[in-house]
Design an enzyme around this catalytic site. Structure first.
Site, PDB file in Angstrom:
ATOM      1  N   VAL A   1      -1.747 -18.994   1.790  1.00  0.00           N
ATOM      2  CA  VAL A   1      -2.002 -18.384   0.484  1.00  0.00           C
ATOM      3  C   VAL A   1      -0.736 -17.905  -0.209  1.00  0.00           C
ATOM      4  O   VAL A   1      -0.796 -17.493  -1.377  1.00  0.00           O
ATOM      5  CB  VAL A   1      -3.016 -17.222   0.585  1.00  0.00           C
ATOM      6  CG1 VAL A   1      -4.358 -17.725   1.083  1.00  0.00           C
ATOM      7  CG2 VAL A   1      -2.484 -16.098   1.460  1.00  0.00           C
TER       8      VAL A   1
ATOM      9  N   ASN B   1      -8.837 -11.966   2.347  1.00  0.00           N
ATOM     10  CA  ASN B   1      -8.618 -11.157   3.542  1.00  0.00           C
ATOM     11  C   ASN B   1      -7.296 -11.471   4.234  1.00  0.00           C
ATOM     12  O   ASN B   1      -6.917 -10.794   5.180  1.00  0.00           O
ATOM     13  CB  ASN B   1      -9.786 -11.369   4.522  1.00  0.00           C
ATOM     14  CG  ASN B   1      -9.721 -10.469   5.730  1.00  0.00           C
ATOM     15  OD1 ASN B   1      -9.633  -9.258   5.614  1.00  0.00           O
ATOM     16  ND2 ASN B   1      -9.751 -11.078   6.911  1.00  0.00           N
TER      17      ASN B   1
ATOM     18  N   SER C   1      -6.374  -1.198   2.343  1.00  0.00           N
ATOM     19  CA  SER C   1      -6.117  -0.522   3.609  1.00  0.00           C
ATOM     20  C   SER C   1      -5.897   0.957   3.346  1.00  0.00           C
ATOM     21  O   SER C   1      -5.455   1.348   2.261  1.00  0.00           O
ATOM     22  CB  SER C   1      -4.877  -1.114   4.292  1.00  0.00           C
ATOM     23  OG  SER C   1      -4.690  -0.574   5.576  1.00  0.00           O
TER      24      SER C   1
ATOM     25  N   TYR D   1       4.047  -3.014   2.891  1.00  0.00           N
ATOM     26  CA  TYR D   1       2.642  -3.258   3.222  1.00  0.00           C
ATOM     27  C   TYR D   1       1.738  -2.321   2.423  1.00  0.00           C
ATOM     28  O   TYR D   1       0.763  -2.752   1.792  1.00  0.00           O
ATOM     29  CB  TYR D   1       2.426  -3.066   4.715  1.00  0.00           C
ATOM     30  CG  TYR D   1       0.980  -3.179   5.143  1.00  0.00           C
ATOM     31  CD1 TYR D   1       0.398  -4.423   5.348  1.00  0.00           C
ATOM     32  CD2 TYR D   1       0.197  -2.041   5.334  1.00  0.00           C
ATOM     33  CE1 TYR D   1      -0.936  -4.540   5.738  1.00  0.00           C
ATOM     34  CE2 TYR D   1      -1.129  -2.142   5.717  1.00  0.00           C
ATOM     35  CZ  TYR D   1      -1.690  -3.387   5.920  1.00  0.00           C
ATOM     36  OH  TYR D   1      -3.004  -3.491   6.297  1.00  0.00           O
ATOM     37  N   ALA D   2       2.043  -1.023   2.449  1.00  0.00           N
ATOM     38  CA  ALA D   2       1.229  -0.050   1.730  1.00  0.00           C
ATOM     39  C   ALA D   2       1.220  -0.332   0.233  1.00  0.00           C
ATOM     40  O   ALA D   2       0.186  -0.183  -0.427  1.00  0.00           O
ATOM     41  CB  ALA D   2       1.741   1.365   2.004  1.00  0.00           C
ATOM     42  N   ALA D   3       2.370  -0.749  -0.302  1.00  0.00           N
ATOM     43  CA  ALA D   3       2.456  -1.042  -1.734  1.00  0.00           C
ATOM     44  C   ALA D   3       1.537  -2.196  -2.116  1.00  0.00           C
ATOM     45  O   ALA D   3       0.873  -2.170  -3.161  1.00  0.00           O
ATOM     46  CB  ALA D   3       3.896  -1.364  -2.120  1.00  0.00           C
TER      47      ALA D   3
ATOM     48  N   LYS E   1      -1.204  -3.077  -0.552  1.00  0.00           N
ATOM     49  CA  LYS E   1      -2.595  -2.682  -0.399  1.00  0.00           C
ATOM     50  C   LYS E   1      -3.049  -1.768  -1.530  1.00  0.00           C
ATOM     51  O   LYS E   1      -4.232  -1.738  -1.888  1.00  0.00           O
ATOM     52  CB  LYS E   1      -2.804  -2.016   0.968  1.00  0.00           C
ATOM     53  CG  LYS E   1      -2.621  -2.983   2.124  1.00  0.00           C
ATOM     54  CD  LYS E   1      -3.486  -4.239   1.958  1.00  0.00           C
ATOM     55  CE  LYS E   1      -3.335  -5.226   3.088  1.00  0.00           C
ATOM     56  NZ  LYS E   1      -4.184  -6.428   2.921  1.00  0.00           N
TER      57      LYS E   1
END
Length: 219
Positions: A32, A58, A111, A124-126, A128
């Site tokens: 993706v 996902n 998340s 990663y947090a950004a 999500k």
């Protein structure tokens, strides 16, 4: 069901599992983070069954080992390519297909770190947090066309991607006491919400982030 994934062996296992329940299932090898791959795969998915009713974005990758000051641009962009760009391209193609049909459900995996932040995983947090905003905008813009869009925000769930962290004694000692349910999540904890959001039972539910974290954010 059409399954997209880069690991053909895992794709095959998922197909076999779903077919054992009587489902009609195909799988496709799709990265993706590649726009053309997403466009081609969505077209092929529509051709396989005639139309697409619901889409779960996902696919995701994470990293929790690099200090922010040492994070490279390449690492930052890789996380965004899979987690953010992949969702964008997938939903863009889905909306093109669903709008003329005036129906469809879009679901993205966010998340809990979208709310809490993630040391050594800021990228990663950004992403999500970003996909949550993406889904909210889609819900507002395309609700008039019968398209609903929601996010699921898991807490700490034991999967192949997270096992190395969750299985560590130090992590368990620090984090598990903050989970009121008294355990980390498992993939089966998300079966019910997946069915609900894909079905007509959620016809009037859109623009929402549904947190399933064993109560972690409430502690």
């Amino acid at each position: 069901v059409v399954i997209w994934g880069r690991n053909e062996s895992r794709n095959a296992d998922a197909v076999e599992s779903l077919r054992s329940h009587g489902g009609e299932v195909v799988s496709m090898s799709v990265d993706v983070s590649d726009e053309s791959a997403v466009v081609e795969a969505f077209e092929a998915s529509v051709q396989s069954f005639g139309h697409v009713d619901s889409v779960f974005a996902n696919a995701g990758v994470g990293s929790g080992v690099t200090r922010f000051e040492d994070m490279t641009t390449e690492e930052w962009r890789y996380i965004f390519a899979v987690n953010m760009d992949g969702a964008f391209w997938t939903f863009r193609e889905a909306v093109k297909h669903m709008k003329p049909r005036a129906a469809g459900s879009l679901i993205v995996t966010s998340s809990v770190p979208a709310d809490t932040g993630f040391p050594r995983g800021e990228h990663y947090a950004a992403t999500k947090a970003g996909v949550r905003s993406l889904i909210e905008g889609i819900a507002v813009e395309y609700g008039r066309y019968g398209i609903r869009a929601n996010a699921i925000a898991p807490g700490y769930v034991t999967t192949g991607m997270t096992a190395g962290i969750i299985d560590s004694e130090q992590f368990t000692e620090k984090v598990l006491p903050r989970v009121p349910a008294g355990r980390f999540g498992v993939p089966e904890d998300f079966e019910g919400i997946a069915v609900y959001l894909a079905s007509d039972a959620s016809q009037w539910h859109t623009g929402d982030t549904i947190t399933i974290d064993g109560g972690f954010l409430k502690k």
